[in-house]
Design a protein around this motif. Sequence first.
Motif, PDB file in Angstrom:
ATOM      1  N   GLN A  13       0.828  -1.202   0.000  1.00 45.89           N
ATOM      2  CA  GLN A  13       0.000   0.000   0.000  1.00 45.89           C
ATOM      3  C   GLN A  13       0.861   1.251   0.000  1.00 45.89           C
ATOM      4  O   GLN A  13       2.012   1.227   0.473  1.00 45.89           O
ATOM      5  N   ALA A  14       0.310   2.311  -0.507  1.00 46.25           N
ATOM      6  CA  ALA A  14       1.013   3.592  -0.496  1.00 46.25           C
ATOM      7  C   ALA A  14       1.432   3.937   0.933  1.00 46.25           C
ATOM      8  O   ALA A  14       0.665   3.738   1.878  1.00 46.25           O
ATOM      9  N   GLY A  15       2.662   4.430   1.057  1.00 47.13           N
ATOM     10  CA  GLY A  15       3.220   4.738   2.362  1.00 47.13           C
ATOM     11  C   GLY A  15       4.008   3.601   2.969  1.00 47.13           C
ATOM     12  O   GLY A  15       4.705   3.800   3.975  1.00 47.13           O
ATOM     13  N   GLY A  16       3.900   2.430   2.379  1.00 43.63           N
ATOM     14  CA  GLY A  16       4.594   1.262   2.877  1.00 43.63           C
ATOM     15  C   GLY A  16       6.038   1.183   2.414  1.00 43.63           C
ATOM     16  O   GLY A  16       6.544   2.100   1.751  1.00 43.63           O
ATOM     17  N   SER A  17       6.672   0.058   2.760  1.00 39.26           N
ATOM     18  CA  SER A  17       8.089  -0.139   2.446  1.00 39.26           C
ATOM     19  C   SER A  17       8.323  -1.520   1.844  1.00 39.26           C
ATOM     20  O   SER A  17       7.563  -2.457   2.102  1.00 39.26           O
ATOM     21  N   LEU A  18       9.356  -1.595   1.051  1.00 39.09           N
ATOM     22  CA  LEU A  18       9.860  -2.860   0.521  1.00 39.09           C
ATOM     23  C   LEU A  18      11.373  -2.776   0.458  1.00 39.09           C
ATOM     24  O   LEU A  18      11.926  -1.676   0.293  1.00 39.09           O
ATOM     25  N   ARG A  19      12.012  -3.926   0.547  1.00 41.53           N
ATOM     26  CA  ARG A  19      13.450  -3.984   0.310  1.00 41.53           C
ATOM     27  C   ARG A  19      13.726  -4.977  -0.804  1.00 41.53           C
ATOM     28  O   ARG A  19      13.405  -6.159  -0.688  1.00 41.53           O
ATOM     29  N   LEU A  20      14.311  -4.471  -1.863  1.00 40.62           N
ATOM     30  CA  LEU A  20      14.712  -5.303  -2.983  1.00 40.62           C
ATOM     31  C   LEU A  20      16.140  -5.781  -2.773  1.00 40.62           C
ATOM     32  O   LEU A  20      16.980  -5.049  -2.239  1.00 40.62           O
ATOM     33  N   SER A  21      16.394  -6.993  -3.222  1.00 40.43           N
ATOM     34  CA  SER A  21      17.737  -7.556  -3.177  1.00 40.43           C
ATOM     35  C   SER A  21      18.146  -7.974  -4.574  1.00 40.43           C
ATOM     36  O   SER A  21      17.301  -8.365  -5.393  1.00 40.43           O
ATOM     37  N   CYS A  22      19.432  -7.915  -4.828  1.00 44.35           N
ATOM     38  CA  CYS A  22      19.976  -8.362  -6.100  1.00 44.35           C
ATOM     39  C   CYS A  22      21.216  -9.175  -5.792  1.00 44.35           C
ATOM     40  O   CYS A  22      22.231  -8.621  -5.344  1.00 44.35           O
ATOM     41  N   ALA A  23      21.113 -10.474  -6.029  1.00 46.66           N
ATOM     42  CA  ALA A  23      22.230 -11.371  -5.771  1.00 46.66           C
ATOM     43  C   ALA A  23      23.037 -11.560  -7.047  1.00 46.66           C
ATOM     44  O   ALA A  23      22.478 -11.832  -8.114  1.00 46.66           O
TER      45      ALA A  23
END
Length: 118
Positions: A13-23
């Motif tokens: 949802q808007a205002g939320g967070s995510l963390r992307l990873s790249c291996a």
Amino acid sequence: QVQLVESGGGLVQAGGSLRLSCAASGRTFSRYDMGWFRQAPGKEREFVATISWSGDSTRYADSVKGRFTISRDDAKNTVYLQMNSLKPEDTAVYYCAAAIPTFSYNYWGQGTQVTVSS
């Protein structure tokens, strides 16, 4: 040769967070500048953030500055993109990329979808 695999995308949802990873594969990860790019439907791929091979220099697109943070862990051959205060306009496929310093990005991952609902 570097192979890149992104993960961590999803629906938020808007205002939320995510963390992307790249291996990254390969033993020379620490020699590469790393970047994140994104492509929204019907739009061209755009730059999001980059971090130097040494980790002491970062740069961000104006649209994400202050909300996103790029980092790297050379021991894990991984680059991250912490995304906070997400907006619907951040919805896109996010790609990580690697570049030999001073050269263009020539190694790309397959992308991970990020969808931000309003």
